[in-house]
Design an enzyme around this catalytic site. Structure first.
Site, PDB file in Angstrom:
ATOM      1  N   GLU A   1     -33.390  16.793   6.345  1.00 54.59           N
ATOM      2  CA  GLU A   1     -33.207  17.805   7.418  1.00 54.59           C
ATOM      3  C   GLU A   1     -34.342  18.551   7.913  1.00 54.59           C
ATOM      4  O   GLU A   1     -34.406  18.941   9.049  1.00 54.59           O
ATOM      5  CB  GLU A   1     -31.892  18.696   7.217  1.00 54.59           C
ATOM      6  CG  GLU A   1     -30.593  18.135   7.075  1.00 54.59           C
ATOM      7  CD  GLU A   1     -30.205  17.096   5.825  1.00 54.59           C
ATOM      8  OE1 GLU A   1     -29.740  16.096   6.004  1.00 54.59           O
ATOM      9  OE2 GLU A   1     -30.924  17.463   4.794  1.00 54.59           O
TER      10      GLU A   1
ATOM     11  N   ASP B   1     -22.179  14.419   3.166  1.00 53.94           N
ATOM     12  CA  ASP B   1     -21.282  14.685   2.081  1.00 53.94           C
ATOM     13  C   ASP B   1     -19.927  15.344   2.565  1.00 53.94           C
ATOM     14  O   ASP B   1     -19.826  16.363   2.420  1.00 53.94           O
ATOM     15  CB  ASP B   1     -22.278  15.773   1.306  1.00 53.94           C
ATOM     16  CG  ASP B   1     -23.463  15.384   0.894  1.00 53.94           C
ATOM     17  OD1 ASP B   1     -23.651  14.129   0.755  1.00 53.94           O
ATOM     18  OD2 ASP B   1     -24.438  16.082   0.465  1.00 53.94           O
TER      19      ASP B   1
ATOM     20  N   ASP C   1     -32.788  10.682   2.248  1.00 52.70           N
ATOM     21  CA  ASP C   1     -31.801  11.594   2.283  1.00 52.70           C
ATOM     22  C   ASP C   1     -32.513  12.957   2.130  1.00 52.70           C
ATOM     23  O   ASP C   1     -33.864  13.295   2.122  1.00 52.70           O
ATOM     24  CB  ASP C   1     -31.045  11.592   0.783  1.00 52.70           C
ATOM     25  CG  ASP C   1     -29.893  12.301   0.389  1.00 52.70           C
ATOM     26  OD1 ASP C   1     -29.370  12.885   1.527  1.00 52.70           O
ATOM     27  OD2 ASP C   1     -29.122  12.401  -0.539  1.00 52.70           O
TER      28      ASP C   1
END
Length: 791
Positions: free
Chosen positions: A402, A475, A399
């Site tokens: 990015e 999300d 997670d």
């Protein structure tokens, strides 16, 4: 469009000279060089060297570039050079060095508007690179990864710059993933373009100019691959030939997964597991979010919450649960933290341009970040999972990669990266950072787990990330609009080479409700990654959280998922071996039918199931389009002739689900987790067709790599029906021997009241139709033929 890119819209110089070297043709202007490299009869790479020299030929996206070329020749005319393959004619105009690609019938598939361009980047050095194409009559565009917009991209503009987008809405751009691959379709012919550039990139499909499609980047090289179909399915297959395919996951990874931010302490996790088993709702995996860690330090355990994780994981395993843990890239700056100490001592963290380490705040506070573009760092990171593997952790959830940084969104541009020996700034490495993180995870698990197949999922990724991981759509929000968005995103990712995909069922943020959750579970059954996930500030979101009526519906559909596992596993095998997307929009089924070009609610899951999720509240029915051919409504066997739009009732405990006539759909018995029961009898549901159809069943051990040595089995079922009879022939290839000795065949759609059946040429016996209008017979596992005569 900014002024810099606008300046770049100039033609290259005239062609001065060209030369052919093996399968590569170089077209030289006064300053620039355009390289056209023929990889196969249908795949051509185009590169631009603005100042006469090319960058190093290195790519994180490309796994394979060695293909067979049937024929390759060049011809020169007064106006152009023509490069000919067995499938394509590629013309380079002498006056402008523009490219035009035609098929052998003379149809223009793809042609330059101004073609490839460049302009010096005075702010950062290097060049802006740009390519523009003419939009053909009625051309449609698809792909580009996780964009939360309509399936057809015509008239839209997008950018690729991996971003942490909590609670994103429809048309938000950019999102988490950076997949620079799109498909075009016109005149019934499909093609694809992979723009292999890791800088921030842009795609315009006729928004600025309705006649022009273009793609450009803030730096790097103009390098793209043209992929000819002509079928859209073939384009995706060839794209996966280039960029790689999903590996077969452990079969448990295709079961139901339960996740939340966060399940802790241990008693909460054990209660969760207990409820699944007591309520007889199947589940294979429980996820632990960041609160299992000690102060959010990766690779540690909070001993107050989980005093003995090895024991807990072992006890969960005894009850049939796999444990998946989250890992983020941020490593807490802490002189008493062993992971930080190792990373610091060995120079594994990213540095700023002027020397200091890249430092940013994430969940643990101040963090440094590994440079996953360095192979030594990837090796180190992979070894960090050793203790997790030893105590029984089964999968890893990557997670925040990015990479996300609080306050500043992501790394500053000046952060340095190794880029596998091609040093660069974060401007070039940003879009591949998450992919290289999950690569490190996957390769580490592969070595540590030895005979077990790794399971990893990632939030961010670049073209080729499918080689290492599943993905989820990020999300999202507990709204009906997001249920619609999830349906389209999963289809779009699947046709962008990433089939192992799912959404956070029920929505991650905001509170869901029983109807929305039940409908989302129904979509999730037909998402390869089947996971519920929600934020910590929302109401509980387990299958029993919305009352008994909802619980019963959810149980029914999770049971259906487990019954369909052999079909789903076979569909995954087709994806891993042949590059077939698991989720297929209707345009991939009937690309010559304009009715399908803009449809996005319906999709096919594999070869033989058509799904149309209900994505509005309170509806009693809906319209949908069935492709040509015969289709059976799954819950009643009602037959429909496709090729037109129909109306279907949509009670809350059903969903529009259809089986293609002629198909053979294998079913397992309902299990509470994969491997709970030894399958003693496999059920084959056979659907009558007046015509011919082929189906497949793939089988192996489900969790190891023996299939790579041929210990697997592929059964092919050939069905041929007419008005008076039905013939089913089975062919088996491979050495795997399944646990069952018998199969039960259930025949659907036969109108006769009695049938005569013969197996493998033996004496026939009469069978009477059952109350549900099906016929049921038993046969040996390796039967060769079943012949049925109607009476």
């Amino acid at each position: 469009m900014n002024q810099t890119v606008e300046k770049a819209k100039k033609r290259l110089n005239q062609l001065v000279h060209y030369e052919k070297v093996d399968n590569t043709i170089y077209f030289k202007g006064t300053k620039e060089i355009v390289e056209l490299k023929v990889l196969s009869d249908e795949i051509i790479r185009v590169r631009l060297a603005p100042r006469g020299f090319f960058l190093d030929d290195f790519s994180y996206a490309i796994e394979n570039s060695n293909f067979d070329i049937t024929s390759l020749e060049t011809e020169e005319s007064d106006d152009a050079i023509c490069v000919k393959t067995a499938s394509l004619n590629c013309y380079i105009e002498k006056e402008t060095m523009q490219l035009r690609i035609e098929d052998k019938s003379g149809l223009v598939i793809n042609e330059d508007e101004k073609g490839v361009h460049w302009e010096e980047n005075s702010d950062h050095g290097g060049n802006y690179v740009y390519c523009s194409k003419r939009i053909q009559d009625d051309e449609c565009f698809y792909g580009l990864g996780d964009k939360p917009s309509d399936l057809n991209l015509r008239g839209k503009r997008y950018s690729n710059w991996g971003s942490d987008t909590y609670g994103y809405q429809k048309d938000r751009d950019p999102l988490y993933r950076n997949i620079p691959f799109y498909l075009g379709l016109h005149h019934g012919v499909g093609y694809g373009i992979l723009f292999d550039n890791t800088f921030k990139s842009y795609f315009d499909f006729g928004k600025e100019d309705p006649d022009v499609a273009s793609f450009w980047a803030d730096g790097g090289e103009l390098c793209y691959y043209f992929i000819h179909g002509p079928q859209l399915l073939e384009v995706v297959q060839k794209y996966s030939d280039l960029t790689g395919r999903h590996k077969l996951p452990p079969q448990w990874a295709l079961g139901y997964h339960q996740c939340r931010w966060s399940y802790y302490p241990e008693s909460t996790v054990k209660d969760l597991a207990h409820n699944f088993r007591v309520k007889k709702i199947p589940c294979d995996a429980i996820y632990l979010d960041i609160d299992y860690m000690d102060g959010y330090r990766c690779f540690t355990w909070n001993k107050d919450h989980f005093p003995d994780p090895k024991r807990m994981i072992s006890e969960l395993k005894e009850d049939g649960f796999k444990t998946v843990v989250i890992i983020d890239p941020g490593i807490k700056v802490d002189d008493n933290y062993w992971v930080y100490i190792e990373g610091l001592e060995n120079g594994h963290f990213c540095q700023r341009g002027d020397g200091p380490l890249m430092e940013g705040s994430v969940w643990p506070g101040k963090c440094n970040f590994p440079d996953f573009t360095n192979p030594e760092v990837r090796e180190w990171w992979g070894k960090l999972f050793e203790e997790f593997v030893e105590i029984g952790v089964d999968g890893v959830w990557n997670d925040m990669n990015e990479p996300a940084v609080f306050g500043i969104e992501t790394f500053p541009d000046d952060v340095r990266h190794d880029f596998d020996g091609h040093p660069c700034t974060h401007r070039k490495a940003h879009n591949i950072y998450g992919m290289q993180m999950v690569r490190s995870t996957y390769e580490g698990l592969l070595k540590l787990q030895k005979t077990k197949r790794p399971f990893a999922i990632t939030r961010s990724g670049y073209a080729g990330v499918q080689r290492y991981s599943a993905v989820w759509t990020g999300d999202n929000v507990a709204t009906w609009e997001h249920l619609q968005i999830a349906n389209v995103q999963c289809q779009r990712l699947s046709i962008s080479g990433i089939s192992f995909v799912g959404s956070d069922i029920g929505g991650f943020t905001q509170d869901s409700n029983g109807e929305l959750f039940a409908r989302w579970i129904q979509l999730g059954v037909f998402s390869p990654l089947f996971r519920t996930h929600s934020a910590g500030d929302t109401m509980d979101q387990e299958p029993w959280s919305y009352g008994e009526e909802c619980e019963d519906i959810v149980r029914k559909f999770i049971n259906l998922r487990y019954q369909l596992l052999p079909y789903i596993y076979t569909t995954f095998w087709q994806c891993s071996i042949h590059g077939m997307p698991m989720l297929r929009p209707l345009v991939f089924i009937e690309q010559n039918h304009k009715e399908t070009h803009h449809r996005q609610d319906e999709f096919c899951f594999g070869d033989h199931l058509l799904v149309c999720p209900v994505s509005e509240p309170g509806v009693k029915g809906r319209k949908l389009y069935l492709p040509e051919g015969g289709w059976y409504y799954y819950f009643s066997d009602k037959y429909y002739q496709g090729g037109e739009e129909i109306w279907i009732d949509t009670p809350i405990d059903e969903m529009p689900l259809f089986t293609k006539s002629g198909s053979v759909i294998p079913h397992f018995p309902v299990m509470q987790y994969v491997g709970e029961k030894v399958v003693e009898t496999l059920t084959l549901h056979v659907y009558y067709k007046n015509g011919e159809e082929i189906s497949h069943l793939y089988e192996d051990h489900g969790d190891n790599f023996a299939y790579e040595q041929g210990i697997c089995s592929v059964k092919s079922f050939s069905l041929l029906g007419d008005e008076n009879s039905l013939h089913l022939i089975q062919y088996t290839h491979g050495d795997f021997i399944p646990s069952y000795h018998d199969v039960e065949l259930i025949f659907h759609g036969i109108k006769a009241d009695k049938i005569s059946i013969s197996q493998d040429g033996k004496t026939s016996k009469k069978v009477t139709k059952q109350k549900d209008n099906t016929f049921s017979i038993k046969a040996i596992r390796d039967f060769e033929s079943i012949n049925i005569d109607f009476e």
